[in-house]
Design an enzyme around this catalytic site. Structure first.
Site, short mmCIF file in Angstrom:
data_model
loop_
_atom_site.label_atom_id
_atom_site.label_comp_id
_atom_site.label_asym_id
_atom_site.label_seq_id
_atom_site.Cartn_x
_atom_site.Cartn_y
_atom_site.Cartn_z
CB ALA A 167 -13.03 -9.01 5.82
CB VAL A 198 -7.85 -12.45 5.61
CG1 VAL A 198 -9.23 -11.36 5.84
CG2 VAL A 198 -7.11 -11.99 4.32
NE ARG A 231 -4.03 1.17 -2.27
CZ ARG A 231 -4.55 -0.06 -2.62
NH1 ARG A 231 -3.91 -0.59 -3.61
NH2 ARG A 231 -5.65 -0.51 -1.97
CG HIS A 290 -6.75 -0.75 2.84
ND1 HIS A 290 -6.28 -1.94 3.12
CD2 HIS A 290 -6.66 -0.17 4.26
CE1 HIS A 290 -5.70 -2.02 4.28
NE2 HIS A 290 -5.56 -1.04 4.88
CD GLN A 314 -10.21 -0.64 -1.47
OE1 GLN A 314 -10.31 -0.51 -0.24
NE2 GLN A 314 -9.17 -1.42 -1.91
CD1 TRP A 341 -3.21 -1.04 0.24
CD2 TRP A 341 -2.01 -2.32 1.68
NE1 TRP A 341 -3.75 -2.28 0.54
CE2 TRP A 341 -3.10 -3.07 1.33
CE3 TRP A 341 -0.75 -3.16 2.46
CZ2 TRP A 341 -3.29 -4.14 1.64
CZ3 TRP A 341 -1.31 -4.21 2.91
CH2 TRP A 341 -2.37 -4.94 2.60
N1 DAH Z 1 -7.69 -4.22 1.52
C1 DAH Z 1 -7.32 -4.85 0.41
C2 DAH Z 1 -6.69 -4.04 -0.49
O1 DAH Z 1 -7.02 -2.82 -0.52
C3 DAH Z 1 -8.48 -5.51 -0.28
C4 DAH Z 1 -9.05 -6.52 0.73
C5 DAH Z 1 -8.52 -7.88 0.60
C6 DAH Z 1 -10.11 -6.25 1.75
C7 DAH Z 1 -8.77 -9.02 1.38
C8 DAH Z 1 -10.50 -7.34 2.74
C9 DAH Z 1 -9.91 -8.67 2.51
O2 DAH Z 1 -11.24 -7.03 3.42
O3 DAH Z 1 -9.94 -9.71 3.12
O4 DAH Z 1 -6.03 -4.19 -1.55
#
Ligand code: DAH
Length: 323
Positions: free
Chosen positions: A291, A249, A192, A166, A206, A151
């Site tokens: 999630a 996760v 970003r 995010h 998002q 990120w």
């Molecule tokens: N936050 C991640 C991103 O911006 C996307 C994401 C991936 C969100 C997996 C989630 C997850 O909740 O379980 O790349």
């Protein structure tokens, strides 16, 4: 009779409403000739009364009718004249009022909100300006850990705050204040610090999803996401889960959807990591959850076949008018 003809001529020679009003008063006003004559009828003898009264009544009626006729003549010609004075072409076709419409991204967001609401998810929001704790640490992304490099971040000058990279921090913010069962989505803008091209921009939208309860498994996730994508694209979609890594996760996966160009990556997801539950104040032994994070721009681009993400933020009406 002669009297009446004279009065009629007078009425019809009136050239405006004011003059006409004067003529009316002269005969039928409080002190008008005919009005006075009518009032003094009582002074006449019975015989004279019988003769004079009907004559005066009909004269009054005739005058009233004639005045009314002349007044409507004057009114309509007055309106025509006023219109002519304004150069108003009453035969010209009307102007069409142009209606605007919602931005394609807003349309997608509303549709997505609708679908998840129907599945019992609540819509929540979080701040765009975040702390390092919510954006990274609480999501099991420690400082100086290589996973943080995924990120690229816009930091504020004081290095305390950042533009969220995010929508995942909204998970933590919500769990801190609520107890399971939890079913939320959190749509919003993210940022970003990277070079922009046809598929990347420094800002995009998002949508985070989170469901927490007892006895949750990947099967629950698959069912929800399958229902969501099917409703969004209006047909029964085919999806597959591919193992992937996200620090918050375990296991983590990416979801692909089968489309005209083969398998396409749609979103990231996984089962909530125990460290994330701990950071939010939950006992990870008691709860499971899934999630996911979806790029709304990507969904809009797929649904509307847009090939450059930057068009969505260009404000170019030639582009926007197509939706
Ligand atoms: N936050 C991640 C991103 O911006 C996307 C994401 C991936 C969100 C997996 C989630 C997850 O909740 O379980 O790349």
């Amino acid at each position: 009779m002669e009297e009446l003809d004279k009065i009629k001529k007078e009425i019809n020679s009136a050239s405006d409403l004011k003059e006409l009003d004067g003529i009316y008063k002269k005969y039928l006003g409080k002190k008008g000739e005919v009005a006075l004559a009518l009032r003094s009828i009582g002074d006449l003898s019975e015989r004279e009364k019988k003769e004079r009264a009907p004559q005066l009544q009909s004269l009054k009626k005739e005058i009233e009718e004639e005045v009314l006729k002349r007044s409507s003549e004057l009114k309509s010609s007055g309106a025509e004249e006023a219109l002519r004075g304004e150069w108003l072409d009453v035969t010209a076709p009307g102007k069409k009022a142009e209606l605007g419409h919602l931005h394609p991204l807003t349309q997608i967001q509303q549709k997505v909100n609708e679908i998840f609401s129907s599945l019992g998810f609540e819509i929540v929001e979080g701040p765009e300006l975040e702390t390092e704790w919510y954006n990274f640490d609480a999501l099991n992304i420690p400082k100086d850990h290589p996973s943080r490099d995924i990120w690229d971040t816009f930091w504020m000058q004081d290095k305390e705050l950042l533009l969220r990279t995010h929508t995942s921090p909204v998970q933590i913010r919500h769990m801190e204040k609520h107890q399971p069962p939890i079913r939320i989505i959190a749509p919003g803008r993210v940022f970003r610090h990277e070079a922009s091209d046809a598929s990347h921009d420094i800002q995009f939208y998002q949508l985070e999803g989170l469901m927490v309860d007892k006895d949750m498994s990947v099967a629950n996730f698959k069912a929800v996401i399958n229902e969501f994508l099917s409703q969004l694209f209006g047909e029964n979609v085919k999806i597959r889960l591919r193992p992937s890594f996200f620090p918050f996760v375990e296991p983590g996966f990416e979801v692909d959807m089968y489309g005209p160009k083969g398998w396409m990556e749609m979103l990231g997801a996984g089962m909530v990591h125990p460290n994330v539950f701990k950071a939010a104040g939950y006992n990870p032994v008691n709860w499971q959850g899934f999630a996911f994070g979806i790029g709304l721009d990507r969904i809009a681009m797929m649904k509307y076949k847009i090939d450059d993400i930057r068009l969505l933020y260009s404000g170019d009406l030639r582009f926007l008018k197509q939706f």
